[in-house]
Scaffold this active site. Structure first.
Site, PDB file in Angstrom:
ATOM      1  N   ARG A  22      32.701  55.747 -36.779  1.00  0.00           N
ATOM      2  CA  ARG A  22      33.727  54.641 -36.453  1.00  0.00           C
ATOM      3  C   ARG A  22      33.116  52.982 -36.912  1.00  0.00           C
ATOM      4  NH1 ARG A  22      34.873  54.931 -30.107  1.00  0.00           N
ATOM      5  NH2 ARG A  22      35.154  52.470 -30.058  1.00  0.00           N
ATOM      6  N   GLU A  57      38.044  62.716 -25.952  1.00  0.00           N
ATOM      7  CA  GLU A  57      37.342  61.930 -27.145  1.00  0.00           C
ATOM      8  C   GLU A  57      36.824  62.877 -28.160  1.00  0.00           C
ATOM      9  OE1 GLU A  57      36.087  57.913 -25.655  1.00  0.00           O
ATOM     10  OE2 GLU A  57      35.358  59.058 -24.003  1.00  0.00           O
ATOM     11  N   ARG A  61      36.670  53.367 -15.942  1.00  0.00           N
ATOM     12  CA  ARG A  61      35.780  54.508 -16.666  1.00  0.00           C
ATOM     13  C   ARG A  61      34.256  54.254 -16.100  1.00  0.00           C
ATOM     14  NH1 ARG A  61      35.907  54.109 -22.957  1.00  0.00           N
ATOM     15  NH2 ARG A  61      34.529  52.292 -22.608  1.00  0.00           N
ATOM     16  N   ASN A 115      39.938  56.203 -30.342  1.00  0.00           N
ATOM     17  CA  ASN A 115      39.096  55.682 -30.956  1.00  0.00           C
ATOM     18  C   ASN A 115      37.980  56.579 -31.392  1.00  0.00           C
ATOM     19  OD1 ASN A 115      40.581  53.681 -30.811  1.00  0.00           O
ATOM     20  ND2 ASN A 115      39.011  52.670 -29.181  1.00  0.00           N
ATOM     21  N   ASP A 116      37.293  57.500 -30.373  1.00  0.00           N
ATOM     22  CA  ASP A 116      36.201  58.385 -30.757  1.00  0.00           C
ATOM     23  C   ASP A 116      37.049  59.657 -31.008  1.00  0.00           C
ATOM     24  OD1 ASP A 116      33.689  57.343 -30.176  1.00  0.00           O
ATOM     25  OD2 ASP A 116      34.437  56.997 -28.174  1.00  0.00           O
ATOM     26  N   CYS A 119      44.438  55.301 -24.518  1.00  0.00           N
ATOM     27  CA  CYS A 119      43.839  54.112 -24.215  1.00  0.00           C
ATOM     28  C   CYS A 119      43.152  53.498 -25.338  1.00  0.00           C
ATOM     29  CB  CYS A 119      43.059  54.038 -23.051  1.00  0.00           C
ATOM     30  SG  CYS A 119      41.836  55.299 -23.111  1.00  0.00           S
ATOM     31  N   ARG A 149      36.589  49.037 -19.174  1.00  0.00           N
ATOM     32  CA  ARG A 149      35.463  49.290 -19.453  1.00  0.00           C
ATOM     33  C   ARG A 149      34.220  48.721 -18.866  1.00  0.00           C
ATOM     34  NH1 ARG A 149      38.343  48.623 -24.548  1.00  0.00           N
ATOM     35  NH2 ARG A 149      38.405  50.711 -25.929  1.00  0.00           N
ATOM     36  N   HIS A 203      32.830  48.744 -31.315  1.00  0.00           N
ATOM     37  CA  HIS A 203      33.021  48.436 -30.099  1.00  0.00           C
ATOM     38  C   HIS A 203      32.982  46.667 -30.040  1.00  0.00           C
ATOM     39  CE1 HIS A 203      31.979  47.762 -25.512  1.00  0.00           C
ATOM     40  NE2 HIS A 203      33.068  48.539 -25.465  1.00  0.00           N
TER      41      HIS A 203
HETATM   42  C1  PEP Z   1      38.286  55.460 -27.088  1.00  0.00           C
HETATM   43  O1  PEP Z   1      37.170  56.132 -27.625  1.00  0.00           O
HETATM   44  O2  PEP Z   1      39.404  55.907 -27.592  1.00  0.00           O
HETATM   45  C2  PEP Z   1      38.217  54.488 -26.322  1.00  0.00           C
HETATM   46  C3  PEP Z   1      39.104  53.969 -25.610  1.00  0.00           C
HETATM   47  O3  PEP Z   1      36.763  54.309 -25.763  1.00  0.00           O
HETATM   48  P1  PEP Z   1      35.755  53.194 -26.513  1.00  0.00           P
HETATM   49  O4  PEP Z   1      36.551  52.643 -27.594  1.00  0.00           O
HETATM   50  O5  PEP Z   1      35.518  52.436 -25.361  1.00  0.00           O
HETATM   51  O6  PEP Z   1      34.774  53.918 -26.868  1.00  0.00           O
HETATM   52 MG    MG Z   2      35.226  56.051 -26.594  1.00  0.00          MG
END
Ligand code: PEP
Ligand code: MG
Length: 762
Positions: free
Chosen positions: A639, A605, A506, A628-629, A676, A470, A363
């Site tokens: 991650r 996710e 979100r 990302n998740d 996203c 966020r 993050h």
């Molecule tokens: C994701 O998981 O792709 C996402 C956009 O959320 P974050 O990176 O804030 O967990």
């Molecule tokens: Mg996420």
């Protein structure tokens, strides 16, 4: 055996420098195994030779002088094959090379094991004996275990040893540390070490200008500790026996001028600040206690640590009132810099970031990218406590930190910084163009936001709305949950700034690597734990306050979309919708006016949601892929873990096929689908996402213009043809090369070949 092993590791660990660590290593291994010789050869990367660095049993004069080429002798053989070599008659092996300086001709048996660290060979650990015998399986296993346990220590000691020399000799060569790119860009500046409070081990060395004043502060702290110990002693008089209270006596004696305190003052006189001097002296004493055999004396180690912490607490109390001195172009360096700590910094002064922990999808790195601060993460061997105030270059493209850069290197990076500015200016032309491919396909380019500064940066770069706000970021900048009114004001600013364009908010996504300082979630396995919607559904009072604040903030604007993170079942969506419905009714009742029902969507996710996305799409207004998740869960790769950062791969065939499947499924339900995660802001992956048919791409503001250019220049038909080709390829690395080649071939290589792609030499 485990005890012996632990003891060796501890002893090596406590050695003050590389040479003593190696000396301790060879002497402990020789005595434990009862061999006549134990030696360690380390690979010198400059000469590409294994140099004899320490030995017990061979001629001491050979240390530092004798060396073997990469394929030379039995040592070279162990290094080449990266596996143990166990021989009863070394001289008869075809690779045996006689080294007269060592006096090893007397020894017949030979056991050598490689010292490996992160797939790289660091050196070879060898034991030898006169007896002509093979070492047995347990001896071999022991040496392999010692070597594996110590490889990290040796790697670290090598780096720190190098750095110590560097500090003392300003003219010496630059030191390079490899990590993982966290946020693109390069920066040149001086280090400010960020460390957590009340953590003695992470206190950096820092020079102090006014030595007498620093000593004064330290003496005040000691006096305060004395007072508190005396108070404690008095308080405990009724409940502890005299022997138990003797501990307080011991503490007071330790605070005697002749002992600990005197040593710390001596270090302050030598130029270190009080906290650094305290850390160094306590560390020394702890090491001394550790090596004692007497269990009672070893116990005293806990006391000295405790006393150290008490003094530190006092020193930090005094410092609280004085903020560190932020220079322009400050480079933040730390073991770990949580997002909540980063966002509290005076961001206009921060030029770069470098951390030991973390990976590019952590993050903190995502926030750094949004802020446009070049960042390197996962620099495993970084000796953080020795870096304060040193001049460094952060190369966020290549994931490198250069300490003490030479004049040429500084010039090279200054040129890169200038080129970057010019390149960004060239992209401005795309700002007001619609995001439409040359063959007429239109999609929306949205921005990911969180901080106030994101708003201005995004509008300057032509964002058509917010695809991900966020909401946890403003929560991180406080010392308690923000009230409904406070939240309403924060959300109103976001919604008003973009109106009439949509703003996708979100709901609070905490847990995993996103902690609130005032609501810590401690779990064994946080990525699979209490995160996102799971937390807020368990705390409807938090969820309701947040949704009510969002609804109130959007009155008269009507551009609010609410998005639910980390959804893994239909039930969670239904529960959340029920609460949102209730919140709408409550706000209507409170304000006596009709409140439009916001559009509600989910983030996908989690693989479970991905496979059930069609059922879920029926329940909501839109779907957004949180890649990302999703990548972390699909590939089972944390991650945040730098050790597996290489395996985290957005081009993995399973990732691409899953995402394509989702786009088709959501469209089959007639609903829009966006993405996203960081994939949306990377020109290579964005080419594939465009071809898959995403309705919107949402990214950090620093990538907006680059992706706008890509969309304006890339015909959809060409992107689709590329996607068809890569979807049948079975390797992520090959897919990546195919996409890069395509962009180069189209004359869009500048999008991926940024000016900072690495100096040829240092
Ligand atoms: C994701 O998981 O792709 C996402 C956009 O959320 P974050 O990176 O804030 O967990
Ligand atoms: Mg996420």
């Amino acid at each position: 055996m485990l005890d012996v092993l632990r003891r060796i590791v501890q002893d090596v660990n406590s050695a003050p420098n590389l040479q003593s660590a190696l000396d301790v290593l060879v002497s402990s291994v020789r005595s434990t195994m009862g061999t006549e010789v134990c030696s360690v050869y380390l690979l010198d990367e400059v000469s590409s030779r294994y140099v004899l660095m320490a030995t017990e049993g061979l001629n001491a004069e050979a240390i530092g002088h004798v060396s073997l080429g990469l394929t030379e002798g039995l040592v070279g053989q162990v290094g080449l094959r990266e596996e143990p070599l166990n021989l009863d008659d070394a001289a008869s092996h075809p690779k045996f090379r006689y080294l007269p300086e060592t006096g090893e001709e007397r020894y017949n048996s030979f056991l050598g094991v490689p010292i490996m660290h992160r797939r790289k060979i660091l050196g070879v650990l060898v034991v030898q004996q006169q007896d002509k015998r093979k070492f047995d399986a347990s001896e071999e296993a022991f040496l392999v275990t010692v070597s594996a346990q110590l490889s990290g220590v040796v790697a670290h000691a090598k780096v720190v040893g190098g750095l110590d020399t560097l500090r003392g000799n300003k003219a010496s060569a630059v030191s390079i540390f490899k990590g993982v790119p966290g946020a693109p860009g390069v920066a040149l500046g001086r280090v400010l070490v960020i460390y957590p409070p009340a953590d003695l081990e992470s206190i950096p060395d820092r020079s102090c200008e006014d030595i007498e004043h620093e000593i004064g502060l330290f003496e005040e702290a000691v006096a305060a500790v004395r007072v508190s110990i005396n108070e404690l002693d008095r308080k405990m008089a009724g409940s502890l026996m005299a022997e138990e209270r003797a501990l307080f006596e011991v503490y007071l004696r330790m605070l005697d001028d002749q002992g600990l305190v005197g040593e710390i003052i001596e270090r302050i006189r030598a130029g270190n600040w009080a906290q650094g001097a305290l850390r160094a002296v306590i560390e020394e004493h702890v090491q001394a206690f550790k090596s004692m055999d007497d269990p009672y004396l070893r116990e005293r180690m806990a006391d000295i640590k405790d006393l150290g912490l008490r003094m530190l607490a006092q020193l930090q109390k005094q410092r609280d009132v004085r903020q560190p001195d932020y220079q322009d172009n400050t480079i933040l360096v730390g073991e770990e810099i949580p997002t909540s700590v980063l966002v509290e910094q005076p961001l206009e002064k921060i030029a770069g970031i470098c951390t030991v922990q973390g990976s590019s999808n952590a993050h903190m790195a995502i926030v750094a990218r949004a802020l446009g601060i070049p960042t390197v993460v996962g620099v495993n061997e970084l000796p953080v406590t020795s870096l304060d105030a040193m001049e460094v270059v952060v190369d966020g493209y290549q994931g490198r930190l250069y300490i003490n850069p030479s004049k040429q290197l500084r010039k090279r990076y200054k040129d890169i910084i200038r080129d970057e500015k010019q390149y960004s200016a060239g992209l401005e032309a795309y700002r007001d163009l619609p995001a439409q491919t040359p063959d007429g396909h239109r999609l929306s380019i949205y921005v990911n936001t969180g901080l106030m500064v994101d708003v201005a940066r995004s509008k300057d770069r032509g964002a058509e709305g917010v695809g991900l706000y966020r909401s946890e970021i403003p929560f991180m900048m406080r010392e308690r949950f923000p009230s409904e009114e406070e939240q309403c004001a924060i959300y109103r600013y976001q919604l008003e700034s973009f109106a009439p364009r949509p703003v996708t908010m979100r709901t609070l996504d905490i847990g995993g690597d996103k902690d609130l300082p005032y609501f810590p979630i401690e779990e064994e396995n946080p990525a699979l734990g209490w995160r996102g919607i799971r937390v807020t559904l368990d705390h409807p009072e938090l969820f309701m306050v947040q949704v009510r604040a969002m609804l109130k903030a959007s009155i008269g604007l009507n551009n609010l979309q609410i998005m639910l993170p980390m959804v893994s079942s239909v039930f969670e969506i239904e529960e959340a919708q029920h609460l949102i419905h209730r919140a709408v009714l409550e706000v209507e009742e409170e304000l006596s006016e009709t409140v439009p029902y916001p559009r509600v969507g989910i983030m996908v996710e989690v693989p479970a949601a991905m496979l059930q996305v069609r059922d879920m799409a029926q329940l909501v207004d839109f779907v957004s892929v949180g890649s990302n998740d999703l990548i972390q869960y699909l590939l089972a790769v944390d991650r945040n873990n730098p050790r597996v950062a290489d395996i985290y791969n957005a081009y993995h065939p399973s990732v691409l096929r899953s995402i394509k499947h989702m786009v088709d499924e959501v469209h089959a339900e007639g609903k829009p689908v966006g993405i996203c995660g960081e994939m949306a802001g990377d020109p290579c992956t964005a080419t594939l996402l465009l071809a898959m048919g995403f309705d919107s791409l949402s990214m950090s503001s620093s990538n907006l213009l680059r992706i706008k250019k890509l969309v304006c220049e890339m015909p959809l038909a060409r992107a689709r043809a590329l996607l068809d080709r890569v979807l049948v390829v079975d390797s992520g690395a090959v897919i990546r090369s195919l996409v890069e080649y395509e962009l180069e071939d189209m004359g869009l290589g500048d999008l991926i070949r940024r000016p900072g792609r690495g100096p040829a030499s240092t």
